[in-house]
Scaffold this motif. Structure first.
Motif, PDB file in Angstrom:
ATOM      1  N   UNK A  25     -10.886  15.859  65.115  1.00  0.00           N
ATOM      2  CA  UNK A  25     -10.393  14.568  65.188  1.00  0.00           C
ATOM      3  C   UNK A  25      -9.006  14.329  64.986  1.00  0.00           C
ATOM      4  N   UNK A  26      -8.136  15.416  65.347  1.00  0.00           N
ATOM      5  CA  UNK A  26      -6.608  15.161  64.972  1.00  0.00           C
ATOM      6  C   UNK A  26      -6.034  16.552  64.362  1.00  0.00           C
ATOM      7  N   UNK A  27      -4.544  16.309  64.391  1.00  0.00           N
ATOM      8  CA  UNK A  27      -3.929  17.540  63.950  1.00  0.00           C
ATOM      9  C   UNK A  27      -3.747  17.816  62.360  1.00  0.00           C
ATOM     10  N   UNK A  28      -3.886  16.684  61.836  1.00  0.00           N
ATOM     11  CA  UNK A  28      -3.694  16.696  60.325  1.00  0.00           C
ATOM     12  C   UNK A  28      -4.910  17.354  59.468  1.00  0.00           C
ATOM     13  N   UNK A  29      -4.472  18.402  58.743  1.00  0.00           N
ATOM     14  CA  UNK A  29      -5.367  19.335  58.071  1.00  0.00           C
ATOM     15  C   UNK A  29      -5.595  18.615  56.464  1.00  0.00           C
ATOM     16  N   UNK A  30      -6.806  19.072  56.040  1.00  0.00           N
ATOM     17  CA  UNK A  30      -7.043  18.781  54.387  1.00  0.00           C
ATOM     18  C   UNK A  30      -6.128  19.965  53.625  1.00  0.00           C
ATOM     19  N   UNK A  31      -5.209  19.224  52.962  1.00  0.00           N
ATOM     20  CA  UNK A  31      -4.626  20.316  51.990  1.00  0.00           C
ATOM     21  C   UNK A  31      -4.743  20.350  50.667  1.00  0.00           C
ATOM     22  N   UNK A  32      -5.541  21.014  50.112  1.00  0.00           N
ATOM     23  CA  UNK A  32      -5.576  21.118  48.708  1.00  0.00           C
ATOM     24  C   UNK A  32      -4.581  21.522  48.073  1.00  0.00           C
ATOM     25  N   UNK A  33      -4.282  21.056  46.663  1.00  0.00           N
ATOM     26  CA  UNK A  33      -3.195  21.355  45.783  1.00  0.00           C
ATOM     27  C   UNK A  33      -3.075  22.680  45.371  1.00  0.00           C
ATOM     28  N   UNK A  34      -4.494  23.371  45.142  1.00  0.00           N
ATOM     29  CA  UNK A  34      -4.941  24.846  45.094  1.00  0.00           C
ATOM     30  C   UNK A  34      -6.178  25.008  45.527  1.00  0.00           C
ATOM     31  N   UNK A  35      -6.494  26.091  46.326  1.00  0.00           N
ATOM     32  CA  UNK A  35      -7.864  26.337  46.677  1.00  0.00           C
ATOM     33  C   UNK A  35      -8.019  27.709  45.953  1.00  0.00           C
ATOM     34  N   UNK A  36      -9.528  27.757  45.266  1.00  0.00           N
ATOM     35  CA  UNK A  36      -9.627  29.013  44.583  1.00  0.00           C
ATOM     36  C   UNK A  36     -11.009  29.647  44.852  1.00  0.00           C
ATOM     37  N   UNK A  37     -10.929  30.940  45.167  1.00  0.00           N
ATOM     38  CA  UNK A  37     -12.192  31.729  45.557  1.00  0.00           C
ATOM     39  C   UNK A  37     -12.671  32.314  44.062  1.00  0.00           C
ATOM     40  N   UNK A  38     -13.893  31.889  43.756  1.00  0.00           N
ATOM     41  CA  UNK A  38     -14.218  32.469  42.584  1.00  0.00           C
ATOM     42  C   UNK A  38     -15.623  33.091  42.737  1.00  0.00           C
ATOM     43  N   UNK A  39     -16.249  33.853  41.517  1.00  0.00           N
ATOM     44  CA  UNK A  39     -17.462  34.414  41.858  1.00  0.00           C
ATOM     45  C   UNK A  39     -18.430  34.420  40.592  1.00  0.00           C
ATOM     46  N   UNK A  40     -19.348  34.061  40.705  1.00  0.00           N
ATOM     47  CA  UNK A  40     -20.405  33.967  39.601  1.00  0.00           C
ATOM     48  C   UNK A  40     -21.618  34.888  40.038  1.00  0.00           C
TER      49      UNK A  40
END
Length: 224
Positions: free
Chosen positions: A76-91
């Motif tokens: 629906x457009x060119x603007x992306x969702x930009x997280x201040x930081x994205x983390x990949x974690x593991x549990x």
């Protein structure tokens, strides 16, 4: 955004990824406060670890990597969702996708009603996509659009990495919990009575279990 990432040596390295570095990289603002907090911790900051411990499903999650200003494409457009930081974690054997939204005094931006005012067809397409991605039937016009797409980005990255859990976490350095009521209204869409420094389970969306949380960061980072 490319697929090659270079480790940050210090918090100042984060500034280059901001859309408007001069405007946003300022003392007392969320981008700078968040960067110094997470860079100092070199893992989850203490308040984030404590909030994760309130969740039976996410207690004991370890941080594998974090990417500042991580972008996720949306239809629906060119603007992306930009997280201040994205983390990949593991549990245990499960991966966890965590989209972090940093705040101090900055609001969450436009409501859905305000965002739709221009009425472009792409916005209608995007809103419907977000509603479906979050497992909702509809959203109130008063809900903040930023919370919708940030949460959806956590789910989309969970799907991309085959993670069983997705978390949208607001990391606020406001000592008076500015804008917490907007987060509360958003969480209520999932039947959650939101609390500060707590992670709540929202719902299962496909193969991903969605969680929402709000943590209060240390005031010391407002002067860093």
């Amino acid at each position: 955004m490319g697929k090659i990432y270079i480790p940050a040596n210090n918090a100042e390295d984060w500034a280059q990824f901001l859309a408007e570095p001069v405007r946003h990289w300022r003392i007392g603002y969320s981008a700078r406060s968040l960067a110094h907090c997470w860079q100092d911790a070199d893992s989850f900051p203490p308040e984030v670890s404590e909030a994760l411990s309130t969740s039976e499903a996410l207690c004991g999650t370890t941080m594998l990597l974090g990417i500042p200003e991580h972008q996720v494409a949306l239809p629906g457009g060119s603007t992306k969702s930009q997280s201040d930081i994205w983390v990949l974690g593991k549990r245990d054997e499960q991966l966890v996708s965590i989209a972090i939204e940093g705040k101090v005094r900055e609001p969450f931006g436009s409501t859905v009603a305000e965002w739709l005012e221009s009425g472009t067809p792409g916005k209608r397409v995007r809103l419907q996509f977000l509603i479906e991605t979050l497992g909702l039937h509809e959203v109130l016009p008063s809900i903040r659009y930023q919370l919708l797409h940030r949460t959806a980005s956590a789910i989309l990255e969970a799907e991309r990495f085959n993670a069983g859990h997705a978390l949208m976490l607001v990391h606020s350095f406001s000592q008076t919990q500015d804008w917490f009521e907007d987060y509360q209204a958003f969480a209520a869409l999932f039947g959650i009575d939101a609390e500060v420094n707590r992670v709540h389970v929202a719902r299962k969306v496909g193969k991903v279990t969605l969680h929402l949380g709000w943590v209060c960061g240390s005031a010391e980072y407002l002067s860093r």
